[in-house]
Design a protein around this motif. Structure first.
Motif, short mmCIF file in Angstrom:
data_model
loop_
_atom_site.label_atom_id
_atom_site.label_comp_id
_atom_site.label_asym_id
_atom_site.label_seq_id
_atom_site.Cartn_x
_atom_site.Cartn_y
_atom_site.Cartn_z
N ARG A 249 0.84 -1.18 0.00
CA ARG A 249 0.00 0.00 0.00
C ARG A 249 0.88 1.24 0.00
NH1 ARG A 249 -4.91 0.24 -1.40
NH2 ARG A 249 -5.28 1.98 -0.04
N GLY A 250 0.31 2.35 -0.40
CA GLY A 250 1.03 3.61 -0.42
C GLY A 250 0.27 4.69 0.31
N SER A 251 0.95 5.80 0.53
CA SER A 251 0.35 6.95 1.18
C SER A 251 1.02 8.20 0.60
CB SER A 251 0.57 6.85 2.69
OG SER A 251 -0.05 7.91 3.37
N TYR A 252 0.25 9.28 0.47
CA TYR A 252 0.83 10.49 -0.09
C TYR A 252 0.39 11.72 0.68
CZ TYR A 252 -3.68 11.58 -2.16
OH TYR A 252 -5.01 11.87 -2.33
N LEU A 253 1.18 12.78 0.54
CA LEU A 253 0.88 14.08 1.14
C LEU A 253 1.17 15.13 0.07
CD1 LEU A 253 0.35 15.80 3.77
CD2 LEU A 253 2.84 15.91 3.97
N SER A 254 0.17 15.95 -0.27
CA SER A 254 0.38 17.01 -1.27
C SER A 254 1.34 18.05 -0.71
CB SER A 254 -0.94 17.68 -1.64
OG SER A 254 -1.74 16.80 -2.39
N VAL A 255 2.38 18.34 -1.49
CA VAL A 255 3.37 19.35 -1.12
C VAL A 255 3.13 20.64 -1.90
CG1 VAL A 255 5.84 19.88 -1.02
CG2 VAL A 255 5.06 17.55 -0.57
N HIS A 256 2.84 20.51 -3.20
CA HIS A 256 2.54 21.66 -4.05
C HIS A 256 1.26 21.34 -4.81
CE1 HIS A 256 6.47 23.22 -3.10
NE2 HIS A 256 7.02 22.11 -3.53
N LYS A 257 0.14 21.89 -4.36
CA LYS A 257 -1.15 21.62 -4.97
C LYS A 257 -1.22 22.25 -6.36
CE LYS A 257 -5.82 20.91 -3.62
NZ LYS A 257 -5.80 19.52 -4.00
N GLU A 258 -1.57 21.43 -7.34
CA GLU A 258 -1.73 21.86 -8.74
C GLU A 258 -0.61 22.79 -9.19
OE1 GLU A 258 -5.72 23.36 -9.09
OE2 GLU A 258 -6.59 21.40 -8.66
N TYR A 259 0.64 22.35 -8.95
CA TYR A 259 1.81 23.17 -9.28
C TYR A 259 1.87 23.57 -10.75
CZ TYR A 259 4.17 19.21 -11.47
OH TYR A 259 4.51 18.19 -12.30
N ASP A 260 1.31 22.73 -11.61
CA ASP A 260 1.33 23.00 -13.05
C ASP A 260 -0.07 23.35 -13.58
OD1 ASP A 260 0.07 20.56 -12.90
OD2 ASP A 260 1.42 19.54 -14.29
N LYS B 31 -2.62 21.48 -12.99
CA LYS B 31 -3.38 20.23 -13.09
C LYS B 31 -3.06 19.25 -11.96
CE LYS B 31 -1.72 19.82 -17.22
NZ LYS B 31 -1.21 19.28 -18.43
N GLU B 32 -1.76 18.98 -11.77
CA GLU B 32 -1.35 17.91 -10.86
C GLU B 32 -0.74 18.46 -9.57
OE1 GLU B 32 -0.19 14.33 -13.86
OE2 GLU B 32 1.37 15.80 -13.44
N ASP B 33 -0.87 17.66 -8.52
CA ASP B 33 -0.19 17.96 -7.26
C ASP B 33 1.19 17.31 -7.28
OD1 ASP B 33 -2.59 19.05 -6.48
OD2 ASP B 33 -2.97 17.63 -4.86
N TRP B 34 2.17 17.96 -6.64
CA TRP B 34 3.47 17.33 -6.39
C TRP B 34 3.37 16.79 -4.97
CZ3 TRP B 34 7.12 15.93 -9.62
CH2 TRP B 34 8.30 15.42 -9.11
N VAL B 35 3.65 15.49 -4.80
CA VAL B 35 3.40 14.85 -3.51
C VAL B 35 4.65 14.19 -2.95
CG1 VAL B 35 0.98 14.42 -4.12
CG2 VAL B 35 2.68 12.62 -4.51
N ASN B 36 4.65 14.03 -1.63
CA ASN B 36 5.53 13.09 -0.97
C ASN B 36 4.81 11.75 -1.01
OD1 ASN B 36 7.40 15.03 -0.30
ND2 ASN B 36 6.71 15.26 1.81
N TYR B 37 5.56 10.67 -1.15
CA TYR B 37 4.94 9.35 -1.29
C TYR B 37 5.73 8.33 -0.48
CZ TYR B 37 3.18 5.07 -3.34
OH TYR B 37 2.63 3.84 -3.51
N VAL B 38 5.01 7.46 0.22
CA VAL B 38 5.62 6.37 0.99
C VAL B 38 4.83 5.10 0.70
CG1 VAL B 38 5.97 5.45 3.33
CG2 VAL B 38 6.53 7.82 2.83
N SER B 39 5.55 3.98 0.57
CA SER B 39 4.88 2.70 0.39
C SER B 39 5.50 1.64 1.30
CB SER B 39 4.96 2.23 -1.07
OG SER B 39 6.29 1.89 -1.40
N PHE B 40 4.72 0.58 1.53
CA PHE B 40 5.19 -0.56 2.32
C PHE B 40 4.55 -1.81 1.74
CE2 PHE B 40 4.37 -3.54 5.88
CZ PHE B 40 5.68 -3.85 6.18
N GLY B 41 5.36 -2.84 1.52
CA GLY B 41 4.84 -4.10 1.01
C GLY B 41 5.89 -5.18 1.09
N SER B 42 5.59 -6.30 0.48
CA SER B 42 6.56 -7.39 0.40
C SER B 42 7.46 -7.16 -0.80
CB SER B 42 5.83 -8.73 0.25
OG SER B 42 5.01 -8.98 1.38
#
Length: 168
Positions: free
Chosen positions: A30-41, A43-54
């Motif tokens: 699974r992953g998780s994200y946090l918006s750092v720069h909302k709709e910087y362009d 259209k899209e957000d620039w996010v921090n992203y973390v995941s954990f899995g096998s």
């Protein structure tokens, strides 16, 4: 709390982060994200992203220092391509360090990625990957992709990696 397919757990970064599917190539993750720069362009957000899995079965793994390092490099390569693209530009060399989580051997890789894009105020992100042996011939993996302007999340990720718990 993150859960992988074998019911191992890792704490979430904080309640400000939103849940998402894994984007880094782990198995049952699974992953998780946090918006750092909302709709910087616009259209899209620039996010921090973390995941954990096998760790993906496509990545060979042996529980030796060299085997853990090699699996971490391969997991990082997969994550970088999936999060960015095959031509991702790295800044400097990766740093490596062995780690132990709940008595289980692991390895961490940290590298900076050049992320200059029009209208994006970031110049780099830090990508961190940890692979930890489960003790049964398999491993877990966590990936963090943290914007250069938010380094306060790097120690949070490391702390959460240190709190991974393995199911029996």
């Amino acid at each position: 709390m993150f859960y992988n397919a074998t019911m191992d757990t890792m704490p979430m970064m904080s309640s400000a982060w939103s849940s998402q599917e894994d984007r880094t190539g782990s198995a049952g993750g699974r992953g998780s994200y946090l918006s750092v720069h909302k709709e910087y362009d616009g259209k899209e957000d620039w996010v921090n992203y973390v995941s954990f899995g096998s760790l993906s079965k496509s990545i060979a793994f042996t529980n030796t220092p060299a085997g853990l390092k090699d699996a971490t490099i391969k997991a990082a390569t997969t994550a970088l391509i999936r999060l960015y693209d095959p031509n991702v530009k790295l800044i400097g060399k990766a740093t490596h360090r062995p780690l132990t989580v709940d008595g289980h051997a692991g390895h961490e890789l940290t590298i900076k990625v050049d992320v200059r894009k029009p209208k994006l105020p970031e110049t780099y992100s830090t990508v961190m990957v940890a692979v930890i042996d489960r003790g049964d011939g398999t491993a877990v993996v966590s990936v963090a992709d943290i914007a250069g302007s938010t380094p306060q999340w790097l120690p949070v990720w490391r702390t959460n990696v240190s709190k991974i718990q393995f199911s029996k």
